[in-house]
Design an enzyme around this catalytic site. Structure first.
Site, mmCIF file in Angstrom:
data_model
loop_
_atom_site.group_PDB
_atom_site.id
_atom_site.type_symbol
_atom_site.label_atom_id
_atom_site.label_comp_id
_atom_site.label_asym_id
_atom_site.label_seq_id
_atom_site.Cartn_x
_atom_site.Cartn_y
_atom_site.Cartn_z
ATOM 1 N N GLY A 32 7.172 4.075 2.771
ATOM 2 C CA GLY A 32 7.637 5.330 3.347
ATOM 3 C C GLY A 32 9.113 5.230 3.658
ATOM 4 O O GLY A 32 9.769 4.244 3.339
ATOM 5 N N ILE B 185 0.837 -1.208 0.000
ATOM 6 C CA ILE B 185 0.000 0.000 0.000
ATOM 7 C C ILE B 185 0.862 1.243 0.000
ATOM 8 O O ILE B 185 0.529 2.252 -0.614
ATOM 9 C CB ILE B 185 -0.892 0.072 1.268
ATOM 10 C CG1 ILE B 185 -1.664 -1.208 1.485
ATOM 11 C CG2 ILE B 185 -1.826 1.254 1.189
ATOM 12 C CD1 ILE B 185 -2.325 -1.253 2.853
ATOM 13 N N SER B 186 1.950 1.177 0.736
ATOM 14 C CA SER B 186 2.746 2.393 0.897
ATOM 15 C C SER B 186 4.191 2.042 1.216
ATOM 16 O O SER B 186 4.464 1.120 1.980
ATOM 17 C CB SER B 186 2.131 3.228 2.018
ATOM 18 O OG SER B 186 3.128 3.907 2.754
ATOM 19 N N ASP C 257 2.893 13.363 15.419
ATOM 20 C CA ASP C 257 3.043 13.484 13.966
ATOM 21 C C ASP C 257 1.659 13.636 13.349
ATOM 22 O O ASP C 257 1.336 13.045 12.329
ATOM 23 C CB ASP C 257 3.770 12.262 13.399
ATOM 24 C CG ASP C 257 4.220 12.482 11.949
ATOM 25 O OD1 ASP C 257 4.256 13.654 11.504
ATOM 26 O OD2 ASP C 257 4.522 11.491 11.262
ATOM 27 N N LYS D 90 2.333 -3.446 8.766
ATOM 28 C CA LYS D 90 3.337 -2.380 8.741
ATOM 29 C C LYS D 90 4.699 -2.985 9.081
ATOM 30 O O LYS D 90 4.901 -3.508 10.173
ATOM 31 C CB LYS D 90 2.957 -1.280 9.731
ATOM 32 C CG LYS D 90 3.869 -0.066 9.668
ATOM 33 C CD LYS D 90 3.261 1.128 10.411
ATOM 34 C CE LYS D 90 4.198 2.321 10.428
ATOM 35 N NZ LYS D 90 3.612 3.511 11.052
ATOM 36 N N VAL E 230 4.036 -0.638 4.095
ATOM 37 C CA VAL E 230 2.744 -1.168 4.539
ATOM 38 C C VAL E 230 2.146 -2.048 3.439
ATOM 39 O O VAL E 230 2.104 -1.648 2.274
ATOM 40 C CB VAL E 230 1.764 -0.025 4.905
ATOM 41 C CG1 VAL E 230 0.438 -0.590 5.378
ATOM 42 C CG2 VAL E 230 2.371 0.877 5.968
HETATM 43 P P1 ADP Z 1 4.689 5.998 7.703
HETATM 44 O O1 ADP Z 1 4.006 7.301 7.389
HETATM 45 O O2 ADP Z 1 5.564 6.068 8.908
HETATM 46 O O3 ADP Z 1 5.353 5.369 6.531
HETATM 47 P P2 ADP Z 1 2.011 5.038 8.234
HETATM 48 O O4 ADP Z 1 1.578 4.280 9.422
HETATM 49 O O5 ADP Z 1 1.558 6.464 8.134
HETATM 50 O O6 ADP Z 1 3.572 4.912 8.122
HETATM 51 O O7 ADP Z 1 1.517 4.245 6.974
HETATM 52 C C1 ADP Z 1 1.788 4.678 5.664
HETATM 53 C C2 ADP Z 1 0.541 4.642 4.801
HETATM 54 O O8 ADP Z 1 0.018 3.328 4.764
HETATM 55 C C3 ADP Z 1 -0.578 5.483 5.355
HETATM 56 O O9 ADP Z 1 -0.504 6.809 4.903
HETATM 57 C C4 ADP Z 1 -1.806 4.797 4.848
HETATM 58 O O10 ADP Z 1 -2.095 5.211 3.544
HETATM 59 C C5 ADP Z 1 -1.383 3.340 4.816
HETATM 60 N N1 ADP Z 1 -1.823 2.638 6.019
HETATM 61 C C6 ADP Z 1 -1.134 2.461 7.158
HETATM 62 N N2 ADP Z 1 -1.838 1.764 8.053
HETATM 63 C C7 ADP Z 1 -3.010 1.487 7.469
HETATM 64 C C8 ADP Z 1 -4.183 0.772 7.873
HETATM 65 N N3 ADP Z 1 -4.287 0.201 9.076
HETATM 66 N N4 ADP Z 1 -5.194 0.681 7.000
HETATM 67 C C9 ADP Z 1 -5.110 1.245 5.793
HETATM 68 N N5 ADP Z 1 -4.045 1.915 5.346
HETATM 69 C C10 ADP Z 1 -3.004 2.043 6.163
HETATM 70 MN MN MN Z 2 2.432 8.333 8.058
#
Ligand code: ADP
Ligand code: MN
Length: 515
Positions: free
Chosen positions: A262, A259-260, A404, A288, A267
């Protein structure tokens, strides 16, 4: 796929037709090599003969390395070089075959499998060596360099008078060189040279060293190529194994994708699997993975170092464990929030640096971040009031400051705002807790004021509304100064009384302690 033939005749079906083309006993191919173990071995033979005869020259054997390895015409067995190379390839092939057998045995009928691919001997002559060859002379760092290079000069002796050392001490020197082979990369099998009382001349040793080094680099490069070609390139093999285990155990049904990515985490989305006695797995999960490379975490020290919940442990930990602690922190913080009824992901399980939680979104589509969604003015207003409420709950009931908080870490789902990303959240009495809170307030205020919510408090009003403090400064600089004074007061209190003030607020809210 595993019809592993031993040694000789037919090339095994293993890694595909490449073997057949490259097999020393099979179809000929033209490969040129600049240096090989075998090359060096034959030279050594010459050197030993030469030692006996006290003959100074290193004859033409070296020249055998030049020219094609095997062509249609020259498959003869008169060349030591070729024989040695053939043997080496046979050895490697058997080694790989054995590896494949073990891999098969371990995996059995398992749904997911572990690959030993990275332990394979990617054979020296298998790839097009032209781009892989390292120019030894140009490499600055020599991992095998001896502390003090020992050379025997051409004239055959060093020293004077009774301290004279003749070149016969090449025996001593040779043994030393053999021992130094132990410093080669562990993958480079040097055999029991010491046991055999092998004496390697400097020249032989240097050539071997060069070979070991370029082998290591080449092999690393080949393995790296494979590594990068995999779908889950975002995670390292150890993490992948953790994820596989989750699927294999049935806890997760499938991991669908990323999904992401970072700076600090990756994630993934997954479909939940079977419930266990004590756990119901949500139908969709977010995984995560906290990155195990440290670079990005350096500037996060300030969040965790001064968090008294983790303080005792912080100093004793190695970097890998600190990263696990981020994951652990996110889990604890999410749990607190869950208990207070704040909309946030629900923790499913924590394994090392991998946190599984419920997925906010539907059908693999994550809920949009507040910054990416266009809300009606009605929803915008609703979101604002909800966030104000959540910030208060977070502060008072969870004893936490998000640290944050912004439109990047709030998701819009099911007509409400969900808070995520709380690994860096701290308690308000953290030495910088109030500063973090003020920054959160600024982000929230600005977002909603820009978003046209007329009743949105400014950052100072919001700060007071959340914390219950009554800082009266009417400009940002003074306000900030008062915040820092409060933090300092708290630190002094810690110094004098050995514990924190339970809360900054004067209205007598009972403190809420960690689980
Ligand atoms: P970081 O910003 O430290 O990389 P995040 O916890 O913000 O980590 O997660 C990054 C992205 O992943 C989030 O912006 C969101 O889009 C997605 N994400 C994280 N946790 C979830 C979740 N439980 N359900 C859906 N999307 C999530
Ligand atoms: Mn984040």
């Amino acid at each position: 796929m595993d019809s592993v033939g031993v040694a000789a005749a037919a090339p095994d079906a293993g890694p595909g037709p490449a073997w057949q083309n490259k097999c020393p006993w099979g179809a000929p191919s033209t490969t040129s090599i600049s240096c090989s173990l075998a090359d060096v071995m034959s030279e050594q033979l010459a050197k030993e003969l030469q030692l006996e005869e006290e003959n100074a020259a290193f004859p033409e054997v070296v020249a055998a390395a030049e020219g094609p390895f095997i062509t249609g015409e020259n498959i003869d067995t008169s060349s030591d070089l070729m024989l040695a190379q053939m043997l080496q390839m046979e050895f490697d092939r058997e080694y790989d075959a054995q590896l494949r057998r073990e891999e098969k045995k371990i995996n059995g009928d398992s749904k997911v499998s572990i690959s030993f691919e990275n332990y394979r001997k990617v054979h020296p002559y298998d790839s097009d060596s032209s781009e892989d060859e390292v120019d030894w002379q140009d490499t600055r760092h020599d991992p095998y360099r001896a502390d003090k290079p020992t050379t025997t000069p051409r004239r055959g002796f060093i020293g004077k008078g009774k301290d004279i050392t003749t070149k016969h001490d090449e025996v001593v020197c040779g043994r030393k060189n053999t021992a130094r082979m132990e410093n080669f990369a562990p993958e480079f099998q040097v055999g029991d040279g010491i046991g055999m009382d092998l004496k390697l001349s400097n020249q032989v040793f240097n050539a071997l060293k060069q070979h070991a080094y370029s082998e290591e680099r080449r092999s690393a490069r080949l393995h790296e190529k494979k590594e990068h070609s995999t779908a889950e390139k975002a995670v390292d093999p150890k993490t992948r194994l953790l994820l596989y285990k989750m699927v294999n155990s049935g806890m997760l049904e499938t991991i669908t994708g990323c999904i992401s990515t970072g700076k600090e985490s990756v994630v993934f989305h997954a479909y939940g699997g079977n419930a266990t006695e004590d756990k119901v797995i949500p139908p969709e999960c977010a995984i995560k993975v906290f990155k195990t490379t440290l670079n990005e975490f350096k500037n996060r020290d300030k969040y965790i170092k001064d968090d008294y919940r983790f303080k005792d442990r912080f100093s004793k930990l190695n970097p890998r464990k600190i990263i696990r602690m981020w994951a652990e922190k996110e889990m604890h913080n999410l749990t607190r929030m869950q208990n207070a009824g704040i909309p946030c992901p629900q923790v499913v399980i924590l394994k090392k640096h991998v946190l599984v939680m419920s997925f906010i979104g539907q059908d693999q589509v994550p809920a949009p971040k507040l910054k990416d969604v266009t809300l009606s003015s009605e929803d915008m207003k609703k979101a604002y009031h909800q966030i104000l409420n959540m910030m208060q709950q977070l502060y008072r009931e969870c004893n936490l400051v998000h640290a944050d908080l912004s439109e990047y870490n709030m998701l819009w789902h099911d007509g409400k705002v969900w808070l995520i990303d709380v690994s860096q959240s701290v308690e308000p009495t953290h030495p910088h807790g109030l500063e973090f809170l003020f920054r959160d307030c600024r982000n929230v205020s600005q977002f909603f004021q820009k978003g046209g919510v007329a009743e949105a408090l400014n950052e100072r009003e919001l700060f007071n509304a959340v914390s219950g403090l009554n800082i009266t400064a009417d400009n940002e600089v003074d306000f900030q100064a008062e915040i820092e004074a409060l933090e300092k007061m708290n630190e002094d209190h810690v110094q004098n009384h050995g514990k924190k003030l339970s809360t900054f607020s004067s209205d007598g809210d009972p403190p809420i302690y960690d689980e």
